[in-house]
Motif scaffolding. Structure first.
Motif, PDB file in Angstrom:
ATOM      1  N   ALA A 115      17.594  58.358 -12.700  1.00  0.00           N
ATOM      2  CA  ALA A 115      18.671  59.345 -12.695  1.00  0.00           C
ATOM      3  C   ALA A 115      19.678  59.017 -13.618  1.00  0.00           C
ATOM      4  O   ALA A 115      20.430  60.004 -14.453  1.00  0.00           O
ATOM      5  CB  ALA A 115      19.306  59.198 -11.326  1.00  0.00           C
ATOM      6  N   LEU A 116      20.059  57.804 -13.983  1.00  0.00           N
ATOM      7  CA  LEU A 116      21.247  57.510 -14.908  1.00  0.00           C
ATOM      8  C   LEU A 116      20.587  57.358 -16.248  1.00  0.00           C
ATOM      9  O   LEU A 116      21.256  56.910 -17.190  1.00  0.00           O
ATOM     10  CB  LEU A 116      21.680  56.028 -14.305  1.00  0.00           C
ATOM     11  N   GLY A 117      19.071  57.551 -16.535  1.00  0.00           N
ATOM     12  CA  GLY A 117      18.996  57.358 -17.729  1.00  0.00           C
ATOM     13  C   GLY A 117      18.698  56.227 -18.396  1.00  0.00           C
ATOM     14  O   GLY A 117      18.629  55.845 -19.686  1.00  0.00           O
ATOM     15  N   LEU A 118      18.661  54.962 -17.337  1.00  0.00           N
ATOM     16  CA  LEU A 118      19.006  53.801 -17.913  1.00  0.00           C
ATOM     17  C   LEU A 118      17.284  53.058 -18.027  1.00  0.00           C
ATOM     18  O   LEU A 118      17.084  52.443 -19.180  1.00  0.00           O
ATOM     19  CB  LEU A 118      19.452  52.779 -17.300  1.00  0.00           C
ATOM     20  N   ARG A 119      16.760  53.358 -17.122  1.00  0.00           N
ATOM     21  CA  ARG A 119      15.212  52.768 -17.507  1.00  0.00           C
ATOM     22  C   ARG A 119      14.278  53.849 -16.536  1.00  0.00           C
ATOM     23  O   ARG A 119      14.399  54.371 -15.738  1.00  0.00           O
ATOM     24  CB  ARG A 119      14.961  51.369 -16.534  1.00  0.00           C
ATOM     25  N   ARG A 120      12.940  53.777 -16.835  1.00  0.00           N
ATOM     26  CA  ARG A 120      11.970  54.432 -15.967  1.00  0.00           C
ATOM     27  C   ARG A 120      10.803  53.486 -15.801  1.00  0.00           C
ATOM     28  O   ARG A 120      10.470  52.516 -16.245  1.00  0.00           O
ATOM     29  CB  ARG A 120      11.168  55.521 -17.025  1.00  0.00           C
ATOM     30  N   HIS A 121      10.368  53.912 -14.550  1.00  0.00           N
ATOM     31  CA  HIS A 121       9.139  53.166 -14.174  1.00  0.00           C
ATOM     32  C   HIS A 121       8.367  54.203 -13.152  1.00  0.00           C
ATOM     33  O   HIS A 121       8.811  54.668 -12.252  1.00  0.00           O
ATOM     34  CB  HIS A 121       9.593  52.072 -13.363  1.00  0.00           C
ATOM     35  N   GLY A 122       7.134  54.385 -13.421  1.00  0.00           N
ATOM     36  CA  GLY A 122       6.342  55.377 -12.498  1.00  0.00           C
ATOM     37  C   GLY A 122       6.673  56.805 -12.454  1.00  0.00           C
ATOM     38  O   GLY A 122       7.323  57.210 -13.440  1.00  0.00           O
ATOM     39  N   PRO A 123       6.067  57.571 -11.693  1.00  0.00           N
ATOM     40  CA  PRO A 123       5.975  58.952 -11.840  1.00  0.00           C
ATOM     41  C   PRO A 123       7.234  59.641 -11.568  1.00  0.00           C
ATOM     42  O   PRO A 123       8.072  59.128 -10.527  1.00  0.00           O
ATOM     43  CB  PRO A 123       4.970  59.440 -10.976  1.00  0.00           C
ATOM     44  N   GLU A 124       7.647  60.707 -12.258  1.00  0.00           N
ATOM     45  CA  GLU A 124       8.874  61.592 -11.673  1.00  0.00           C
ATOM     46  C   GLU A 124       8.478  62.765 -11.000  1.00  0.00           C
ATOM     47  O   GLU A 124       7.274  63.506 -11.436  1.00  0.00           O
ATOM     48  CB  GLU A 124       9.811  62.008 -12.913  1.00  0.00           C
ATOM     49  N   ILE A 125       8.757  63.129  -9.919  1.00  0.00           N
ATOM     50  CA  ILE A 125       8.466  64.214  -9.117  1.00  0.00           C
ATOM     51  C   ILE A 125       9.540  64.946  -8.804  1.00  0.00           C
ATOM     52  O   ILE A 125      10.684  64.782  -8.357  1.00  0.00           O
ATOM     53  CB  ILE A 125       7.809  63.725  -7.541  1.00  0.00           C
ATOM     54  N   ILE A 126       9.132  66.315  -9.110  1.00  0.00           N
ATOM     55  CA  ILE A 126      10.172  67.407  -8.979  1.00  0.00           C
ATOM     56  C   ILE A 126       9.655  68.454  -8.171  1.00  0.00           C
ATOM     57  O   ILE A 126       8.499  68.651  -7.929  1.00  0.00           O
ATOM     58  CB  ILE A 126      10.415  68.125 -10.292  1.00  0.00           C
ATOM     59  N   SER A 127      10.631  68.497  -6.934  1.00  0.00           N
ATOM     60  CA  SER A 127      10.192  69.645  -6.031  1.00  0.00           C
ATOM     61  C   SER A 127      11.041  70.355  -5.454  1.00  0.00           C
ATOM     62  O   SER A 127      12.406  69.753  -5.565  1.00  0.00           O
ATOM     63  CB  SER A 127       9.209  69.060  -4.692  1.00  0.00           C
ATOM     64  N   CYS A 128      11.039  71.791  -5.201  1.00  0.00           N
ATOM     65  CA  CYS A 128      12.046  72.430  -4.908  1.00  0.00           C
ATOM     66  C   CYS A 128      12.319  72.176  -3.389  1.00  0.00           C
ATOM     67  O   CYS A 128      11.298  71.981  -2.611  1.00  0.00           O
ATOM     68  CB  CYS A 128      11.802  73.908  -5.216  1.00  0.00           C
ATOM     69  N   PRO A 129      13.760  72.771  -2.945  1.00  0.00           N
ATOM     70  CA  PRO A 129      13.939  72.368  -1.507  1.00  0.00           C
ATOM     71  C   PRO A 129      13.169  73.418  -0.344  1.00  0.00           C
ATOM     72  O   PRO A 129      13.429  73.577   0.622  1.00  0.00           O
ATOM     73  CB  PRO A 129      15.312  72.590  -1.292  1.00  0.00           C
ATOM     74  N   THR A 130      12.533  74.616  -1.064  1.00  0.00           N
ATOM     75  CA  THR A 130      12.154  75.697  -0.406  1.00  0.00           C
ATOM     76  C   THR A 130      13.107  76.577  -0.070  1.00  0.00           C
ATOM     77  O   THR A 130      14.374  76.061   0.162  1.00  0.00           O
ATOM     78  CB  THR A 130      11.030  75.476   0.638  1.00  0.00           C
ATOM     79  N   CYS A 131      12.874  77.803   0.213  1.00  0.00           N
ATOM     80  CA  CYS A 131      13.923  79.083   0.916  1.00  0.00           C
ATOM     81  C   CYS A 131      13.044  80.137   1.383  1.00  0.00           C
ATOM     82  O   CYS A 131      11.802  79.822   1.457  1.00  0.00           O
ATOM     83  CB  CYS A 131      14.816  79.401  -0.458  1.00  0.00           C
ATOM     84  N   GLY A 132      13.857  81.009   1.478  1.00  0.00           N
ATOM     85  CA  GLY A 132      13.258  82.294   2.257  1.00  0.00           C
ATOM     86  C   GLY A 132      12.219  82.937   1.313  1.00  0.00           C
ATOM     87  O   GLY A 132      11.202  83.965   1.721  1.00  0.00           O
ATOM     88  N   ARG A 133      11.941  82.442   0.214  1.00  0.00           N
ATOM     89  CA  ARG A 133      10.948  83.042  -0.768  1.00  0.00           C
ATOM     90  C   ARG A 133       9.885  82.306  -0.807  1.00  0.00           C
ATOM     91  O   ARG A 133       8.768  82.837  -1.337  1.00  0.00           O
ATOM     92  CB  ARG A 133      11.631  83.188  -2.300  1.00  0.00           C
ATOM     93  N   THR A 134       9.802  81.093  -0.318  1.00  0.00           N
ATOM     94  CA  THR A 134       8.683  80.233  -0.260  1.00  0.00           C
ATOM     95  C   THR A 134       7.336  80.914   0.504  1.00  0.00           C
ATOM     96  O   THR A 134       7.764  81.230   1.696  1.00  0.00           O
ATOM     97  CB  THR A 134       8.954  78.642   0.294  1.00  0.00           C
ATOM     98  N   GLU A 135       6.216  80.914  -0.093  1.00  0.00           N
ATOM     99  CA  GLU A 135       4.934  81.593   0.631  1.00  0.00           C
ATOM    100  C   GLU A 135       3.872  80.591   0.773  1.00  0.00           C
ATOM    101  O   GLU A 135       2.760  81.072   1.077  1.00  0.00           O
ATOM    102  CB  GLU A 135       4.716  82.806   0.033  1.00  0.00           C
ATOM    103  N   ILE A 136       4.008  79.289   0.460  1.00  0.00           N
ATOM    104  CA  ILE A 136       3.262  78.465   0.703  1.00  0.00           C
ATOM    105  C   ILE A 136       3.591  77.310   1.364  1.00  0.00           C
ATOM    106  O   ILE A 136       5.069  76.979   1.689  1.00  0.00           O
ATOM    107  CB  ILE A 136       2.525  77.872  -0.573  1.00  0.00           C
TER     108      ILE A 136
END
Ligand code: SF4
Length: 360
Positions: A255-276
Protein backbone atom coordinates in the motif's frame (compact mmCIF):
# COMPACT_ATOMS: atom_id res chain seq x y z
CA UNK A 1 6.91 16.02 4.58
CA UNK A 2 6.79 12.47 3.31
CA UNK A 3 10.09 10.69 3.09
CA UNK A 4 8.69 7.23 2.47
CA UNK A 5 11.38 4.79 1.45
CA UNK A 6 14.27 6.97 2.60
CA UNK A 7 16.09 4.49 4.81
CA UNK A 8 19.56 5.96 4.47
CA UNK A 9 19.41 7.66 7.88
CA UNK A 10 20.11 4.35 9.62
CA UNK A 11 23.39 2.47 9.79
CA UNK A 12 23.73 -0.87 8.04
CA UNK A 13 24.05 -4.11 9.98
CA UNK A 14 23.89 -7.70 8.76
CA UNK A 15 21.69 -10.51 10.03
CA UNK A 16 23.45 -13.44 8.42
CA UNK A 17 23.60 -12.41 4.76
CA UNK A 18 20.61 -10.11 5.07
CA UNK A 19 21.33 -6.37 5.04
CA UNK A 20 19.32 -4.28 7.48
CA UNK A 21 19.36 -0.48 7.44
CA UNK A 22 21.59 1.81 5.40
CA UNK A 23 18.98 2.01 2.64
CA UNK A 24 18.16 -1.73 2.42
CA UNK A 25 14.49 -2.64 1.79
CA UNK A 26 12.33 -2.97 4.91
CA UNK A 27 12.68 -6.56 6.10
CA UNK A 28 9.62 -8.58 7.09
CA UNK A 29 9.85 -10.94 10.02
CA UNK A 30 7.62 -13.07 12.19
CA UNK A 31 7.84 -15.39 15.18
CA UNK A 32 7.01 -19.06 15.58
CA UNK A 33 4.45 -20.11 18.20
CA UNK A 34 5.35 -23.80 18.20
CA UNK A 35 7.23 -25.31 21.14
CA UNK A 36 10.82 -24.67 20.07
CA UNK A 37 11.80 -27.96 21.73
CA UNK A 38 9.75 -29.67 19.00
CA UNK A 39 12.20 -29.11 16.15
CA UNK A 40 10.06 -30.82 13.48
CA UNK A 41 6.95 -28.76 14.23
CA UNK A 42 9.00 -25.57 14.46
CA UNK A 43 10.74 -26.24 11.15
CA UNK A 44 7.39 -26.96 9.48
CA UNK A 45 6.02 -23.63 10.71
CA UNK A 46 9.17 -21.77 9.65
CA UNK A 47 8.69 -23.16 6.14
CA UNK A 48 5.06 -21.99 6.07
CA UNK A 49 6.21 -18.52 7.16
CA UNK A 50 8.93 -18.48 4.49
CA UNK A 51 6.36 -19.51 1.87
CA UNK A 52 4.35 -16.40 2.77
CA UNK A 53 7.30 -14.06 2.46
CA UNK A 54 8.90 -14.10 5.90
CA UNK A 55 12.56 -13.04 5.72
CA UNK A 56 13.74 -13.70 9.29
CA UNK A 57 12.16 -15.79 12.03
CA UNK A 58 12.32 -15.29 15.79
CA UNK A 59 11.93 -18.24 18.15
CA UNK A 60 11.34 -18.29 21.90
CA UNK A 61 14.22 -20.07 23.65
CA UNK A 62 13.03 -20.59 27.22
CA UNK A 63 15.31 -23.39 28.40
CA UNK A 64 18.23 -25.71 27.68
CA UNK A 65 16.04 -28.21 25.82
CA UNK A 66 15.04 -25.47 23.39
CA UNK A 67 18.72 -24.56 22.91
CA UNK A 68 19.45 -28.21 22.02
CA UNK A 69 16.63 -28.24 19.44
CA UNK A 70 18.14 -25.17 17.75
CA UNK A 71 20.84 -27.34 16.22
CA UNK A 72 18.30 -29.33 14.17
CA UNK A 73 16.26 -26.22 13.42
CA UNK A 74 19.33 -24.29 12.22
CA UNK A 75 20.33 -27.19 10.00
CA UNK A 76 16.84 -27.47 8.52
CA UNK A 77 16.40 -23.96 7.07
CA UNK A 78 18.45 -21.19 5.45
CA UNK A 79 16.42 -18.28 6.77
CA UNK A 80 18.12 -16.06 9.40
CA UNK A 81 16.99 -17.08 12.88
CA UNK A 82 16.75 -14.92 15.99
CA UNK A 83 16.63 -16.37 19.51
CA UNK A 84 14.30 -14.61 21.93
CA UNK A 85 15.99 -14.82 25.32
CA UNK A 86 15.02 -13.63 28.76
CA UNK A 87 16.60 -13.96 32.23
CA UNK A 88 19.39 -16.44 31.46
CA UNK A 89 22.53 -15.35 29.61
CA UNK A 90 23.59 -19.00 29.14
CA UNK A 91 20.66 -19.58 26.80
CA UNK A 92 21.87 -16.67 24.65
CA UNK A 93 25.37 -18.10 24.43
CA UNK A 94 23.90 -21.53 23.63
CA UNK A 95 21.77 -20.11 20.80
CA UNK A 96 24.82 -18.39 19.30
CA UNK A 97 26.81 -21.62 19.52
CA UNK A 98 24.03 -23.38 17.59
CA UNK A 99 24.57 -20.90 14.76
CA UNK A 100 21.66 -18.47 15.19
CA UNK A 101 22.30 -15.12 13.56
CA UNK A 102 20.51 -12.90 16.03
CA UNK A 103 19.43 -12.46 19.63
CA UNK A 104 16.49 -10.53 20.97
CA UNK A 105 17.24 -9.65 24.57
CA UNK A 106 16.34 -7.21 27.28
CA UNK A 107 19.87 -6.35 28.46
CA UNK A 108 18.50 -5.40 31.86
CA UNK A 109 17.21 -8.88 32.74
CA UNK A 110 20.08 -11.14 31.74
CA UNK A 111 21.69 -11.27 35.17
CA UNK A 112 23.79 -8.09 35.47
CA UNK A 113 26.72 -6.40 33.72
CA UNK A 114 28.94 -9.49 33.77
CA UNK A 115 26.28 -11.62 32.08
CA UNK A 116 25.70 -8.93 29.47
CA UNK A 117 29.45 -8.75 28.81
CA UNK A 118 29.54 -12.49 28.17
CA UNK A 119 26.60 -12.29 25.76
CA UNK A 120 27.93 -9.29 23.80
CA UNK A 121 31.41 -10.82 23.56
CA UNK A 122 29.92 -14.07 22.24
CA UNK A 123 27.67 -12.21 19.78
CA UNK A 124 30.70 -10.32 18.51
CA UNK A 125 32.69 -13.54 18.12
CA UNK A 126 29.81 -15.17 16.18
CA UNK A 127 29.04 -12.07 14.07
CA UNK A 128 25.50 -11.97 15.41
CA UNK A 129 23.05 -9.09 15.72
CA UNK A 130 21.43 -8.14 19.01
CA UNK A 131 17.97 -6.63 19.13
CA UNK A 132 17.33 -4.56 22.23
CA UNK A 133 13.64 -4.99 22.81
CA UNK A 134 11.94 -2.49 25.10
CA UNK A 135 8.32 -3.07 25.99
CA UNK A 136 5.99 -0.68 27.82
CA UNK A 137 4.86 -3.61 29.98
CA UNK A 138 8.32 -4.29 31.39
CA UNK A 139 9.95 -0.89 31.86
CA UNK A 140 12.50 -0.41 34.64
CA UNK A 141 11.08 0.68 38.01
CA UNK A 142 13.22 3.85 38.04
CA UNK A 143 11.78 4.99 34.71
CA UNK A 144 8.22 4.29 35.83
CA UNK A 145 8.93 6.34 38.99
CA UNK A 146 10.48 9.15 36.94
CA UNK A 147 7.71 9.40 34.33
CA UNK A 148 4.81 8.14 36.46
CA UNK A 149 3.62 5.66 33.81
CA UNK A 150 4.83 3.96 30.63
CA UNK A 151 5.28 6.58 27.90
CA UNK A 152 7.29 7.21 24.73
CA UNK A 153 10.08 9.09 26.53
CA UNK A 154 10.45 6.28 29.07
CA UNK A 155 10.67 3.69 26.28
CA UNK A 156 13.37 5.69 24.50
CA UNK A 157 15.34 6.36 27.70
CA UNK A 158 15.25 2.64 28.51
CA UNK A 159 16.44 1.71 25.01
CA UNK A 160 19.23 4.29 25.06
CA UNK A 161 20.41 2.99 28.44
CA UNK A 162 20.59 -0.54 27.03
CA UNK A 163 22.24 0.68 23.87
CA UNK A 164 24.97 2.39 25.90
CA UNK A 165 25.56 -0.84 27.84
CA UNK A 166 26.26 -2.61 24.54
CA UNK A 167 28.32 0.25 23.10
CA UNK A 168 30.51 0.24 26.19
CA UNK A 169 31.40 -3.32 25.19
CA UNK A 170 32.26 -2.07 21.68
CA UNK A 171 29.20 -3.80 20.23
CA UNK A 172 27.30 -1.93 17.54
CA UNK A 173 25.45 -4.61 15.49
CA UNK A 174 22.28 -3.56 17.26
CA UNK A 175 18.68 -2.95 16.31
CA UNK A 176 16.09 -1.52 18.61
CA UNK A 177 12.40 -2.10 19.15
CA UNK A 178 10.10 0.05 21.29
CA UNK A 179 6.85 -1.78 21.76
CA UNK A 180 3.65 -0.39 23.12
CA UNK A 181 0.10 -1.58 22.52
CA UNK A 182 -0.82 2.11 22.12
CA UNK A 183 -0.44 3.05 18.47
CA UNK A 184 0.22 6.73 19.12
CA UNK A 185 2.71 6.00 21.92
CA UNK A 186 4.61 3.63 19.61
CA UNK A 187 4.73 6.21 16.84
CA UNK A 188 5.98 8.91 19.20
CA UNK A 189 8.61 6.58 20.68
CA UNK A 190 10.01 5.53 17.30
CA UNK A 191 10.09 9.14 16.08
CA UNK A 192 12.04 10.18 19.19
CA UNK A 193 14.38 7.21 18.88
CA UNK A 194 15.17 7.98 15.23
CA UNK A 195 16.39 11.43 16.35
CA UNK A 196 18.59 9.90 19.05
CA UNK A 197 20.26 7.04 17.20
CA UNK A 198 21.03 5.69 13.75
CA UNK A 199 20.53 2.08 14.92
CA UNK A 200 18.14 0.19 12.65
CA UNK A 201 14.68 0.13 14.18
CA UNK A 202 12.48 -2.95 14.31
CA UNK A 203 8.93 -1.62 14.29
CA UNK A 204 5.70 -3.21 15.43
CA UNK A 205 2.61 -2.57 17.49
CA UNK A 206 2.78 -5.15 20.23
CA UNK A 207 -0.23 -7.05 21.52
CA UNK A 208 -2.25 -5.40 18.76
CA UNK A 209 -5.08 -7.92 19.08
CA UNK A 210 -6.96 -10.31 16.84
CA UNK A 211 -6.66 -10.59 13.06
CA UNK A 212 -9.13 -7.83 12.19
CA UNK A 213 -8.53 -5.32 14.96
CA UNK A 214 -4.80 -5.96 15.16
CA UNK A 215 -4.40 -5.58 11.41
CA UNK A 216 -6.03 -2.16 11.53
CA UNK A 217 -3.89 -0.98 14.45
CA UNK A 218 -0.75 -2.33 12.82
CA UNK A 219 -1.58 -0.79 9.46
CA UNK A 220 -2.13 2.63 11.02
CA UNK A 221 0.94 2.53 13.27
CA UNK A 222 3.40 0.89 10.90
CA UNK A 223 1.96 2.73 7.91
CA UNK A 224 2.61 6.14 9.46
CA UNK A 225 6.12 5.21 10.57
CA UNK A 226 7.13 3.62 7.27
CA UNK A 227 5.73 6.59 5.37
CA UNK A 228 8.08 8.78 7.40
CA UNK A 229 11.01 6.53 6.51
CA UNK A 230 11.16 5.04 10.03
CA UNK A 231 11.60 1.28 10.37
CA UNK A 232 14.18 -1.05 8.90
CA UNK A 233 12.53 -4.31 9.93
CA UNK A 234 8.89 -4.95 10.82
CA UNK A 235 6.55 -7.46 12.37
CA UNK A 236 2.79 -7.40 12.50
CA UNK A 237 1.93 -9.02 15.86
CA UNK A 238 -1.51 -10.60 15.88
CA UNK A 239 -3.41 -12.99 18.14
CA UNK A 240 -3.75 -15.61 15.44
CA UNK A 241 -1.71 -17.98 13.36
CA UNK A 242 1.60 -16.17 12.61
CA UNK A 243 1.22 -17.06 8.93
CA UNK A 244 -1.61 -14.50 8.81
CA UNK A 245 0.80 -11.77 9.92
CA UNK A 246 2.78 -12.00 6.72
CA UNK A 247 -0.13 -11.17 4.47
CA UNK A 248 -0.89 -8.07 6.54
CA UNK A 249 2.77 -6.99 6.62
CA UNK A 250 3.11 -7.31 2.85
CA UNK A 251 -0.16 -5.49 2.22
CA UNK A 252 1.11 -2.58 4.34
CA UNK A 253 4.34 -2.44 2.34
CA UNK A 254 2.45 -2.75 -0.95
CA UNK A 255 0.00 0.00 0.00
CA UNK A 256 2.92 2.33 0.70
CA UNK A 257 4.62 1.43 -2.57
CA UNK A 258 7.69 0.21 -0.69
CA UNK A 259 7.78 -3.49 -1.58
CA UNK A 260 5.63 -6.14 -3.26
CA UNK A 261 5.17 -9.81 -2.56
CA UNK A 262 2.50 -12.10 -3.99
CA UNK A 263 -0.76 -11.28 -5.73
CA UNK A 264 -2.73 -8.06 -5.44
CA UNK A 265 -6.48 -8.62 -5.24
CA UNK A 266 -8.91 -5.84 -6.03
CA UNK A 267 -12.59 -6.40 -5.28
CA UNK A 268 -15.46 -3.99 -4.94
CA UNK A 269 -17.50 -3.73 -1.72
CA UNK A 270 -20.76 -4.57 -3.60
CA UNK A 271 -23.82 -2.37 -3.59
CA UNK A 272 -27.43 -2.36 -4.76
CA UNK A 273 -26.26 -2.81 -8.37
CA UNK A 274 -24.47 -6.09 -7.67
CA UNK A 275 -26.18 -8.99 -9.39
CA UNK A 276 -23.71 -11.80 -8.82
CA UNK A 277 -22.54 -13.51 -5.61
CA UNK A 278 -19.37 -11.48 -5.43
CA UNK A 279 -18.56 -12.40 -1.82
CA UNK A 280 -18.23 -16.11 -2.73
CA UNK A 281 -16.27 -15.32 -5.84
CA UNK A 282 -13.85 -13.01 -4.01
CA UNK A 283 -13.42 -15.59 -1.23
CA UNK A 284 -12.64 -18.36 -3.75
CA UNK A 285 -10.09 -16.15 -5.48
CA UNK A 286 -8.51 -15.18 -2.14
CA UNK A 287 -8.26 -18.86 -1.12
CA UNK A 288 -6.82 -19.88 -4.48
CA UNK A 289 -4.12 -17.23 -4.16
CA UNK A 290 -3.40 -17.62 -0.43
CA UNK A 291 -0.03 -19.32 -0.88
CA UNK A 292 0.91 -17.86 -4.23
CA UNK A 293 4.06 -15.77 -4.65
CA UNK A 294 3.06 -14.69 -8.17
CA UNK A 295 3.13 -10.90 -8.49
CA UNK A 296 -0.14 -10.65 -10.38
CA UNK A 297 -3.11 -8.30 -10.09
CA UNK A 298 -6.58 -9.81 -10.01
CA UNK A 299 -9.78 -7.74 -10.00
CA UNK A 300 -13.22 -9.06 -9.07
CA UNK A 301 -15.92 -6.44 -9.64
CA UNK A 302 -19.67 -6.61 -9.19
CA UNK A 303 -21.11 -4.62 -12.09
CA UNK A 304 -20.51 -2.70 -15.28
CA UNK A 305 -20.14 0.75 -13.64
CA UNK A 306 -16.53 0.55 -12.39
CA UNK A 307 -16.03 -3.13 -13.11
CA UNK A 308 -14.73 -3.13 -16.68
CA UNK A 309 -12.29 -0.31 -15.97
CA UNK A 310 -10.68 -2.07 -13.00
CA UNK A 311 -10.90 -5.50 -14.63
CA UNK A 312 -9.15 -4.25 -17.76
CA UNK A 313 -6.21 -2.88 -15.72
CA UNK A 314 -5.63 -6.23 -13.98
CA UNK A 315 -3.76 -9.30 -15.19
CA UNK A 316 -7.06 -11.11 -14.78
CA UNK A 317 -10.33 -9.33 -14.16
CA UNK A 318 -14.01 -10.00 -13.94
CA UNK A 319 -16.89 -7.60 -14.27
CA UNK A 320 -20.21 -9.12 -13.23
CA UNK A 321 -23.57 -8.24 -14.78
CA UNK A 322 -27.28 -9.10 -14.73
CA UNK A 323 -27.12 -12.28 -16.77
CA UNK A 324 -23.48 -12.55 -17.69
CA UNK A 325 -19.95 -11.80 -16.59
CA UNK A 326 -17.03 -10.59 -18.66
CA UNK A 327 -13.53 -11.91 -18.03
CA UNK A 328 -10.52 -9.82 -19.05
CA UNK A 329 -6.92 -10.92 -19.36
CA UNK A 330 -4.39 -8.12 -19.54
CA UNK A 331 -6.95 -5.66 -20.89
CA UNK A 332 -8.58 -7.95 -23.47
CA UNK A 333 -11.98 -9.60 -23.14
CA UNK A 334 -11.32 -13.33 -23.28
CA UNK A 335 -14.65 -14.80 -22.16
CA UNK A 336 -18.27 -13.81 -21.71
CA UNK A 337 -20.01 -16.25 -19.39
CA UNK A 338 -23.70 -16.68 -18.50
CA UNK A 339 -24.83 -17.94 -15.08
CA UNK A 340 -23.22 -17.52 -11.65
CA UNK A 341 -21.90 -21.10 -11.34
CA UNK A 342 -20.40 -21.00 -14.81
CA UNK A 343 -18.84 -17.63 -14.09
CA UNK A 344 -17.06 -18.85 -10.96
CA UNK A 345 -15.82 -21.96 -12.75
CA UNK A 346 -14.65 -20.02 -15.80
CA UNK A 347 -12.86 -17.40 -13.73
CA UNK A 348 -11.09 -20.03 -11.62
CA UNK A 349 -10.02 -21.86 -14.80
CA UNK A 350 -8.52 -18.64 -16.17
CA UNK A 351 -6.87 -17.93 -12.82
CA UNK A 352 -5.19 -21.36 -12.82
CA UNK A 353 -4.02 -20.77 -16.40
CA UNK A 354 -2.59 -17.39 -15.41
CA UNK A 355 -0.81 -18.89 -12.39
CA UNK A 356 0.59 -21.74 -14.51
CA UNK A 357 1.87 -19.16 -17.00
CA UNK A 358 3.49 -17.17 -14.18
CA UNK A 359 5.37 -20.25 -13.02
CA UNK A 360 7.00 -21.10 -16.37
FE1 SF4 B 1 -21.46 -1.42 -6.88
FE2 SF4 B 1 -20.52 -1.90 -9.32
FE3 SF4 B 1 -19.09 -0.37 -7.63
FE4 SF4 B 1 -19.27 -2.98 -7.18
S1 SF4 B 1 -18.29 -2.00 -8.98
S2 SF4 B 1 -19.58 -1.35 -5.68
S3 SF4 B 1 -21.32 -3.41 -7.88
S4 SF4 B 1 -21.09 0.11 -8.50
Amino acid sequence: MSIAGDKASSREIKLGKLKIGGGAPVMVQSMTNTDTRDAAATLAQIQRLVDRGCEAVRLAVPDGEAVKALREIRAGTNIPLIADIHFDWRLAIGALEQGLEGLRINPGNLGGEKALERVTDAAKAHGAVIRVGVNSGSLEKELLAKYGHPCAKALVESALGHLRMLERRGFDAVKISLKSSSVMESIEAYRLMRKESDCPLHIGITEAGSLKRGSVKSAVGLGILLHEGIGETMRVSLTCDPEEELLVAWEILRALGLRRHGPEIISCPTCGRTEIDLFSLAREVENALADSCAEIKVAVMGCVVNGPGEAREADLGLAGGRDKGIIFRKGQIIRTVRGQANLLQAFMEELQKLLAGEMV
